[in-house]
Design a protein around this motif. Sequence first.
Motif, PDB file in Angstrom:
ATOM      1  N   PRO A  57       0.811  -1.235   0.000  1.00  0.00           N
ATOM      2  CA  PRO A  57       0.000   0.000   0.000  1.00  0.00           C
ATOM      3  C   PRO A  57       0.836   1.274   0.000  1.00  0.00           C
ATOM      4  CG  PRO A  57      -0.937  -1.619   1.494  1.00  0.00           C
ATOM      5  CD  PRO A  57       0.395  -2.165   1.069  1.00  0.00           C
ATOM      6  N   ASN A  58       1.923   1.313   0.787  1.00  0.00           N
ATOM      7  CA  ASN A  58       2.774   2.493   0.781  1.00  0.00           C
ATOM      8  C   ASN A  58       3.591   2.601  -0.502  1.00  0.00           C
ATOM      9  OD1 ASN A  58       1.801   3.070   3.293  1.00  0.00           O
ATOM     10  ND2 ASN A  58       3.798   3.220   4.291  1.00  0.00           N
ATOM     11  N   ARG A  59       4.024   1.477  -1.028  1.00  0.00           N
ATOM     12  CA  ARG A  59       4.830   1.497  -2.252  1.00  0.00           C
ATOM     13  C   ARG A  59       4.036   2.106  -3.408  1.00  0.00           C
ATOM     14  NH1 ARG A  59       9.214  -0.179  -4.807  1.00  0.00           N
ATOM     15  NH2 ARG A  59       9.081  -1.059  -6.893  1.00  0.00           N
ATOM     16  N   HIS A  60       2.760   1.814  -3.476  1.00  0.00           N
ATOM     17  CA  HIS A  60       1.916   2.316  -4.572  1.00  0.00           C
ATOM     18  C   HIS A  60       1.020   3.474  -4.116  1.00  0.00           C
ATOM     19  CE1 HIS A  60       3.209  -0.931  -7.207  1.00  0.00           C
ATOM     20  NE2 HIS A  60       3.059  -1.752  -6.190  1.00  0.00           N
ATOM     21  N   HIS A  61       1.501   4.199  -3.115  1.00  0.00           N
ATOM     22  CA  HIS A  61       0.701   5.263  -2.502  1.00  0.00           C
ATOM     23  C   HIS A  61       0.254   6.317  -3.501  1.00  0.00           C
ATOM     24  CE1 HIS A  61      -0.520   8.478   0.189  1.00  0.00           C
ATOM     25  NE2 HIS A  61       0.441   9.262  -0.294  1.00  0.00           N
ATOM     26  N   PHE A  62       1.119   6.683  -4.457  1.00  0.00           N
ATOM     27  CA  PHE A  62       0.805   7.779  -5.371  1.00  0.00           C
ATOM     28  C   PHE A  62      -0.091   7.351  -6.533  1.00  0.00           C
ATOM     29  CE2 PHE A  62       4.946   9.466  -3.688  1.00  0.00           C
ATOM     30  CZ  PHE A  62       4.388  10.569  -3.038  1.00  0.00           C
ATOM     31  N   GLU A  63      -0.528   6.126  -6.558  1.00  0.00           N
ATOM     32  CA  GLU A  63      -1.305   5.625  -7.691  1.00  0.00           C
ATOM     33  C   GLU A  63      -2.807   5.682  -7.428  1.00  0.00           C
ATOM     34  OE1 GLU A  63       0.242   1.773  -8.741  1.00  0.00           O
ATOM     35  OE2 GLU A  63       2.305   2.492  -8.541  1.00  0.00           O
ATOM     36  N   LEU A  64      -3.526   5.906  -8.483  1.00  0.00           N
ATOM     37  CA  LEU A  64      -4.984   5.932  -8.437  1.00  0.00           C
ATOM     38  C   LEU A  64      -5.516   4.517  -8.646  1.00  0.00           C
ATOM     39  CD1 LEU A  64      -7.382   7.976  -8.285  1.00  0.00           C
ATOM     40  CD2 LEU A  64      -7.371   7.952 -10.800  1.00  0.00           C
ATOM     41  N   GLU A  65      -6.178   3.993  -7.650  1.00  0.00           N
ATOM     42  CA  GLU A  65      -6.783   2.657  -7.694  1.00  0.00           C
ATOM     43  C   GLU A  65      -5.779   1.559  -8.060  1.00  0.00           C
ATOM     44  OE1 GLU A  65      -9.985   3.079 -10.457  1.00  0.00           O
ATOM     45  OE2 GLU A  65     -11.279   4.079  -9.004  1.00  0.00           O
ATOM     46  N   PRO A  66      -4.699   1.421  -7.299  1.00  0.00           N
ATOM     47  CA  PRO A  66      -3.799   0.284  -7.547  1.00  0.00           C
ATOM     48  C   PRO A  66      -4.494  -1.014  -7.178  1.00  0.00           C
ATOM     49  CG  PRO A  66      -3.236   1.348  -5.477  1.00  0.00           C
ATOM     50  CD  PRO A  66      -4.297   2.213  -6.123  1.00  0.00           C
ATOM     51  N   PRO A  67      -3.999  -2.147  -7.670  1.00  0.00           N
ATOM     52  CA  PRO A  67      -4.643  -3.419  -7.332  1.00  0.00           C
ATOM     53  C   PRO A  67      -4.622  -3.671  -5.825  1.00  0.00           C
ATOM     54  CG  PRO A  67      -3.108  -3.678  -9.158  1.00  0.00           C
ATOM     55  CD  PRO A  67      -2.883  -2.314  -8.616  1.00  0.00           C
ATOM     56  N   VAL A  68      -5.768  -4.081  -5.299  1.00  0.00           N
ATOM     57  CA  VAL A  68      -5.913  -4.394  -3.874  1.00  0.00           C
ATOM     58  C   VAL A  68      -6.679  -5.710  -3.764  1.00  0.00           C
ATOM     59  CG1 VAL A  68      -6.923  -3.679  -1.671  1.00  0.00           C
ATOM     60  CG2 VAL A  68      -5.914  -1.962  -3.199  1.00  0.00           C
ATOM     61  N   PRO A  69      -6.181  -6.658  -2.976  1.00  0.00           N
ATOM     62  CA  PRO A  69      -6.915  -7.920  -2.845  1.00  0.00           C
ATOM     63  C   PRO A  69      -8.190  -7.738  -2.035  1.00  0.00           C
ATOM     64  CG  PRO A  69      -5.061  -7.889  -1.331  1.00  0.00           C
ATOM     65  CD  PRO A  69      -4.957  -6.638  -2.159  1.00  0.00           C
ATOM     66  N   VAL A  70      -9.219  -8.406  -2.460  1.00  0.00           N
ATOM     67  CA  VAL A  70     -10.496  -8.428  -1.737  1.00  0.00           C
ATOM     68  C   VAL A  70     -10.850  -9.887  -1.488  1.00  0.00           C
ATOM     69  CG1 VAL A  70     -12.954  -7.860  -1.808  1.00  0.00           C
ATOM     70  CG2 VAL A  70     -11.278  -6.271  -2.797  1.00  0.00           C
ATOM     71  N   GLY A  71     -11.070 -10.229  -0.238  1.00  0.00           N
ATOM     72  CA  GLY A  71     -11.337 -11.621   0.081  1.00  0.00           C
ATOM     73  C   GLY A  71     -10.166 -12.532  -0.226  1.00  0.00           C
ATOM     74  N   GLY A  72      -8.953 -11.960  -0.208  1.00  0.00           N
ATOM     75  CA  GLY A  72      -7.766 -12.761  -0.432  1.00  0.00           C
ATOM     76  C   GLY A  72      -7.407 -12.997  -1.882  1.00  0.00           C
ATOM     77  N   SER A  73      -8.022 -12.268  -2.815  1.00  0.00           N
ATOM     78  CA  SER A  73      -7.696 -12.441  -4.234  1.00  0.00           C
ATOM     79  C   SER A  73      -7.875 -11.121  -4.974  1.00  0.00           C
ATOM     80  CB  SER A  73      -8.565 -13.532  -4.878  1.00  0.00           C
ATOM     81  OG  SER A  73      -9.939 -13.135  -4.885  1.00  0.00           O
ATOM     82  N   PHE A  74      -7.279 -11.046  -6.174  1.00  0.00           N
ATOM     83  CA  PHE A  74      -7.340  -9.851  -7.007  1.00  0.00           C
ATOM     84  C   PHE A  74      -8.299 -10.071  -8.169  1.00  0.00           C
ATOM     85  CE2 PHE A  74      -3.179  -9.461  -5.036  1.00  0.00           C
ATOM     86  CZ  PHE A  74      -3.078  -8.100  -4.776  1.00  0.00           C
ATOM     87  N   GLU A  75      -9.079  -9.037  -8.490  1.00  0.00           N
ATOM     88  CA  GLU A  75      -9.808  -9.085  -9.748  1.00  0.00           C
ATOM     89  C   GLU A  75      -8.855  -8.799 -10.897  1.00  0.00           C
ATOM     90  OE1 GLU A  75     -12.873  -6.178  -9.951  1.00  0.00           O
ATOM     91  OE2 GLU A  75     -11.523  -4.478  -9.641  1.00  0.00           O
ATOM     92  N   LEU A  76      -9.221  -9.208 -12.086  1.00  0.00           N
ATOM     93  CA  LEU A  76      -8.367  -8.978 -13.245  1.00  0.00           C
ATOM     94  C   LEU A  76      -8.309  -7.486 -13.575  1.00  0.00           C
ATOM     95  CD1 LEU A  76      -9.511 -11.861 -15.610  1.00  0.00           C
ATOM     96  CD2 LEU A  76      -7.409 -11.757 -14.264  1.00  0.00           C
TER      97      LEU A  76
END
Length: 406
Positions: free
Chosen positions: A364-383
């Motif tokens: 989360p801190n590494r990609h702090h400056f990005e708009l909507e970076p990938p974030v896992p939900v329920g332990g997985s990522f959407e495409l």
Amino acid sequence: MEPVSREHSAVRRIRIASVEVQLVRGAAPAPPQGDTQRQVRAESFYDSRRPPFRTPAAPWNGGEMAAHYLRIGTDAGAEGFYGPIDADVTWLISEKIAPELIGEDALAGNAHWDLLERLERHGRHGHYKMALSAIDNALWDLRGRVFGAPVWQLLGGATRERVPAYLSTLGASLDLDEVRALAAAAKEEGFAGQKWFFGDGPADGAAGLRRNVALAEAVRETIGPDEPMMFDAYRGWDLAYARAWAERVDDLDPTWLEEPFGQNQFPAFAALARSTRIPISAGEHIYDRQELLPYLTEGVLAVAQCDPEWCGGVTELVRICALAEVFGVPVIPHGHGIHSALHVVASQSPALCPKVEYLGRHIPNRHHFELEPPVPVGGSFELPSRPGFGIRLDDAKIDEISTLRF
């Protein structure tokens, strides 16, 4: 079938017009809560390099942070964009690599990869390979934007609707009560396993070994007998110590023991693999197919963890996947960043690339400056759905963007 006309068969060359490293600055987010937890490292054999087991968190009074991003422009207006990239490679990109790319075909990624590796005789490893990785990933992003497709689609399409992730707990407390709480939360969230990092190594003696064993016992007790649990020694052990730990935790069924030694200690890896049934993993410091090959041919690794931001980008990671598949060894990329690893894993067979690594306190801190970076939900990522890697900067978090000049 009618032949394709000369007009439609002509291929327009898109030329690289600029290669720039951009420095992004803005207010830093609050760091993860809690004390700083020691992690065993290769240098931990030296007393002066072994910090206290736990360092109390300093008061947070705000501050600034910076990140580096790579932008490749073309004469057609299309751009490739990737980051954050490590600050250590910015000079190499600007001074050694950029002059070789200006005016070249922006879509000839394989040719550029091959040429850049050949140009630098010391470039198979380390910072030059990291710089090459950044260029390769930015060119993949450019291709995605030219063709209006996510990188995973350019690689052949997705093999699943969502990509599972395991939680990497780097920096989390090793106080056993806090370990149990986080282990239970990760399981509840739905992550496909969890990885813990040791605080002790051989220089910490018998007491340190007991703490490392107790960590494995606490995690297994909390998550039950069937959940994957992994442990990372980050090059900080020796063979005798690794064998002692493996013997004491064998009945707990660790999913893997990661990188107990440096990559230059191949005989130690091989000896450990022969003496324990606990699977051995490594790869973040393996920088190409050639270096990985003996680990596969000798049956040393149960999991390969090469990092697309360090091993040569998406191009080389896909080649590594093809090599590892021959030996029946899965590839679960190291999670230094999330973008390139996520796209490669999404495009590969779930048997070959079952999941990605998510560093919960780091990404989360590494990609702090990005708009909507990938974030896992329920332990997985959407495409990811945007063209290329879909990386966009969040203007609301940025105070200044400057182009670095060397």
